[in-house]
Design a protein around this motif. Structure first.
Motif, PDB file in Angstrom:
ATOM      1  N   VAL A  35      13.373 -10.634 100.770  1.00 34.57           N
ATOM      2  CA  VAL A  35      14.255  -9.999  99.928  1.00 34.57           C
ATOM      3  C   VAL A  35      14.260 -10.336  98.893  1.00 34.57           C
ATOM      4  O   VAL A  35      14.775  -8.935  98.057  1.00 34.57           O
ATOM      5  CB  VAL A  35      16.174 -10.175 101.080  1.00 34.57           C
ATOM      6  CG1 VAL A  35      16.727  -9.547 100.404  1.00 34.57           C
ATOM      7  CG2 VAL A  35      15.651 -10.176 102.025  1.00 34.57           C
ATOM      8  N   ALA A  36      14.547 -11.146  98.205  1.00 34.66           N
ATOM      9  CA  ALA A  36      14.774 -11.177  96.668  1.00 34.66           C
ATOM     10  C   ALA A  36      13.306 -10.050  96.080  1.00 34.66           C
ATOM     11  O   ALA A  36      13.647 -10.150  94.700  1.00 34.66           O
ATOM     12  CB  ALA A  36      13.831 -12.867  96.374  1.00 34.66           C
ATOM     13  N   ARG A  37      12.079 -10.418  97.019  1.00 33.42           N
ATOM     14  CA  ARG A  37      11.281  -9.083  96.207  1.00 33.42           C
ATOM     15  C   ARG A  37      11.706  -8.203  95.977  1.00 33.42           C
ATOM     16  O   ARG A  37      11.098  -7.111  95.546  1.00 33.42           O
ATOM     17  CB  ARG A  37       9.767  -9.423  96.886  1.00 33.42           C
ATOM     18  CG  ARG A  37       9.095 -10.792  96.714  1.00 33.42           C
ATOM     19  CD  ARG A  37       7.814 -11.093  97.785  1.00 33.42           C
ATOM     20  NE  ARG A  37       8.345 -10.842  98.595  1.00 33.42           N
ATOM     21  CZ  ARG A  37       7.372 -12.142  99.143  1.00 33.42           C
ATOM     22  NH1 ARG A  37       8.126 -13.234  99.359  1.00 33.42           N
ATOM     23  NH2 ARG A  37       7.661 -11.930 100.799  1.00 33.42           N
ATOM     24  N   THR A  38      11.895  -7.554  97.598  1.00 35.70           N
ATOM     25  CA  THR A  38      12.508  -5.932  97.423  1.00 35.70           C
ATOM     26  C   THR A  38      13.312  -5.467  96.075  1.00 35.70           C
ATOM     27  O   THR A  38      13.394  -4.292  95.732  1.00 35.70           O
ATOM     28  CB  THR A  38      13.524  -6.229  98.300  1.00 35.70           C
ATOM     29  OG1 THR A  38      11.779  -6.137  99.632  1.00 35.70           O
ATOM     30  CG2 THR A  38      13.795  -4.869  98.651  1.00 35.70           C
ATOM     31  N   ASP A  59      24.170  -5.270  88.365  1.00 35.28           N
ATOM     32  CA  ASP A  59      24.510  -6.651  88.625  1.00 35.28           C
ATOM     33  C   ASP A  59      24.493  -6.753  89.500  1.00 35.28           C
ATOM     34  O   ASP A  59      24.382  -7.688  90.511  1.00 35.28           O
ATOM     35  CB  ASP A  59      26.283  -6.193  88.097  1.00 35.28           C
ATOM     36  CG  ASP A  59      27.300  -7.247  88.396  1.00 35.28           C
ATOM     37  OD1 ASP A  59      26.807  -8.579  88.287  1.00 35.28           O
ATOM     38  OD2 ASP A  59      28.146  -6.890  89.399  1.00 35.28           O
ATOM     39  N   LEU A  60      24.264  -5.708  90.899  1.00 34.67           N
ATOM     40  CA  LEU A  60      24.607  -6.420  91.827  1.00 34.67           C
ATOM     41  C   LEU A  60      22.946  -6.737  92.509  1.00 34.67           C
ATOM     42  O   LEU A  60      23.144  -8.144  93.228  1.00 34.67           O
ATOM     43  CB  LEU A  60      24.535  -5.363  93.074  1.00 34.67           C
ATOM     44  CG  LEU A  60      24.293  -4.908  94.445  1.00 34.67           C
ATOM     45  CD1 LEU A  60      25.629  -5.962  95.108  1.00 34.67           C
ATOM     46  CD2 LEU A  60      24.174  -3.488  95.613  1.00 34.67           C
ATOM     47  N   LEU A  61      22.332  -6.411  91.812  1.00 35.61           N
ATOM     48  CA  LEU A  61      21.128  -6.949  92.152  1.00 35.61           C
ATOM     49  C   LEU A  61      20.907  -8.180  92.332  1.00 35.61           C
ATOM     50  O   LEU A  61      20.198  -9.208  92.474  1.00 35.61           O
ATOM     51  CB  LEU A  61      19.883  -6.111  91.621  1.00 35.61           C
ATOM     52  CG  LEU A  61      20.009  -4.773  91.992  1.00 35.61           C
ATOM     53  CD1 LEU A  61      19.181  -3.739  91.432  1.00 35.61           C
ATOM     54  CD2 LEU A  61      18.942  -4.420  94.173  1.00 35.61           C
ATOM     55  N   THR A  62      21.619  -8.954  90.346  1.00 33.30           N
ATOM     56  CA  THR A  62      21.317  -9.690  89.617  1.00 33.30           C
ATOM     57  C   THR A  62      22.202 -10.838  91.012  1.00 33.30           C
ATOM     58  O   THR A  62      21.785 -11.927  91.892  1.00 33.30           O
ATOM     59  CB  THR A  62      21.506  -9.776  88.900  1.00 33.30           C
ATOM     60  OG1 THR A  62      20.933  -9.147  88.213  1.00 33.30           O
ATOM     61  CG2 THR A  62      22.294 -11.427  88.089  1.00 33.30           C
ATOM     62  N   GLN A  63      22.911 -10.131  91.423  1.00 31.76           N
ATOM     63  CA  GLN A  63      24.164 -11.002  92.567  1.00 31.76           C
ATOM     64  C   GLN A  63      23.401 -11.549  93.673  1.00 31.76           C
ATOM     65  O   GLN A  63      22.919 -12.469  94.290  1.00 31.76           O
ATOM     66  CB  GLN A  63      25.342 -10.376  92.898  1.00 31.76           C
ATOM     67  CG  GLN A  63      26.382 -10.286  91.652  1.00 31.76           C
ATOM     68  CD  GLN A  63      27.357  -9.461  92.282  1.00 31.76           C
ATOM     69  OE1 GLN A  63      28.712  -9.490  93.485  1.00 31.76           O
ATOM     70  NE2 GLN A  63      28.145  -8.482  90.750  1.00 31.76           N
ATOM     71  N   HIS A  73      19.596 -14.602  97.477  1.00 31.60           N
ATOM     72  CA  HIS A  73      18.398 -14.953  98.384  1.00 31.60           C
ATOM     73  C   HIS A  73      17.595 -15.900  97.926  1.00 31.60           C
ATOM     74  O   HIS A  73      17.125 -16.893  99.177  1.00 31.60           O
ATOM     75  CB  HIS A  73      17.699 -13.731  97.990  1.00 31.60           C
ATOM     76  CG  HIS A  73      18.889 -12.391  98.692  1.00 31.60           C
ATOM     77  ND1 HIS A  73      18.767 -12.826 100.404  1.00 31.60           N
ATOM     78  CD2 HIS A  73      19.225 -11.387  98.856  1.00 31.60           C
ATOM     79  CE1 HIS A  73      19.080 -11.310 100.965  1.00 31.60           C
ATOM     80  NE2 HIS A  73      19.534 -11.411 100.166  1.00 31.60           N
ATOM     81  N   GLU A  74      17.772 -16.493  96.425  1.00 33.08           N
ATOM     82  CA  GLU A  74      17.003 -17.340  95.875  1.00 33.08           C
ATOM     83  C   GLU A  74      17.411 -19.304  96.068  1.00 33.08           C
ATOM     84  O   GLU A  74      16.779 -19.380  96.657  1.00 33.08           O
ATOM     85  CB  GLU A  74      16.433 -17.183  94.185  1.00 33.08           C
ATOM     86  CG  GLU A  74      15.636 -15.991  94.498  1.00 33.08           C
ATOM     87  CD  GLU A  74      15.411 -15.801  92.367  1.00 33.08           C
ATOM     88  OE1 GLU A  74      16.342 -16.595  91.938  1.00 33.08           O
ATOM     89  OE2 GLU A  74      14.711 -15.099  92.067  1.00 33.08           O
ATOM     90  N   LYS A  75      18.675 -19.008  96.144  1.00 34.30           N
ATOM     91  CA  LYS A  75      19.662 -20.200  95.698  1.00 34.30           C
ATOM     92  C   LYS A  75      19.796 -19.970  97.446  1.00 34.30           C
ATOM     93  O   LYS A  75      18.669 -21.547  98.240  1.00 34.30           O
ATOM     94  CB  LYS A  75      20.932 -20.264  95.876  1.00 34.30           C
ATOM     95  CG  LYS A  75      22.003 -21.622  96.588  1.00 34.30           C
ATOM     96  CD  LYS A  75      22.766 -21.673  95.471  1.00 34.30           C
ATOM     97  CE  LYS A  75      23.513 -23.032  96.146  1.00 34.30           C
ATOM     98  NZ  LYS A  75      24.955 -22.287  95.218  1.00 34.30           N
ATOM     99  N   THR A  76      19.357 -19.485  98.840  1.00 28.86           N
ATOM    100  CA  THR A  76      19.340 -19.607  99.936  1.00 28.86           C
ATOM    101  C   THR A  76      17.911 -20.224 100.358  1.00 28.86           C
ATOM    102  O   THR A  76      17.705 -21.161 101.057  1.00 28.86           O
ATOM    103  CB  THR A  76      19.838 -18.636 101.335  1.00 28.86           C
ATOM    104  OG1 THR A  76      21.280 -18.719 100.510  1.00 28.86           O
ATOM    105  CG2 THR A  76      19.305 -18.864 102.143  1.00 28.86           C
TER     106      THR A  76
END
Length: 158
Positions: free
Chosen positions: A115-118, A136-140, A145-148
């Motif tokens: 999902v992060a890659r998408t 901004d939405l994508l950064t959030q 996703h990266e933290k999870t």
């Protein structure tokens, strides 16, 4: 009476961004379903911690579906919906069985990375269109996703 959209982003760019966000919405939908199903079906010695972790994760994913879909609508495009439509758009595969607990963790880690890659593919389009709200939405979403993925990956390490 219809009014045209004039927010400083061309219709073609808005369509490209919406298409990318539609793929992000679809990936999030599949990941939501898998995480919720794993929450229901996890067993074993780590039941309590994984059951609680998956609960937190699927609730966050559920809330994010609305944010992504509403951004697509703000761009003037229809948000894709329906399980068959979203699963066709998604890069993720639905779970076909109930795996062992640590295999659940492995699958969810890989899916959060996907999902992060998408999200990253859409970021370039949004950035090129000077679309700060989408960026901004994508950064959030990338942060979540990266933290999870990191937290799940940590469970797999000795």
């Amino acid at each position: 009476m219809s009014s045209s959209i004039n927010i400083g982003i061309s219709e073609d760019q808005r369509q490209q961004i919406a298409d990318g966000l539609g793929r992000l919405l679809a990936d999030t939908w599949v990941l939501y379903g898998k995480t919720h199903g794993f929450h229901w079906n996890v067993t074993g010695p780590m039941f309590n911690s994984l059951h609680g972790m998956f609960d937190t994760q699927y609730n966050e994913l559920w809330d994010s579906l609305d944010e992504i879909a509403e951004r697509i609508r703000a761009l003037g495009m229809p948000a894709p919906f329906g399980d068959s439509t979203l699963t066709k758009l998604a890069s993720l595969q639905e779970a076909s069985s109930i795996p062992a607990a640590m295999e659940m963790v492995q699958q969810l880690m890989s899916d959060h990375e996907a999902v992060a890659r998408t999200a990253r593919t859409v970021f370039d389009i949004a950035d090129g269109a000077n679309d700060q709200p989408t960026a901004d939405l994508l950064t959030q979403r990338l942060q979540v996703h990266e933290k999870t993925a990191w937290m799940l990956r940590s469970l797999l390490q000795n």
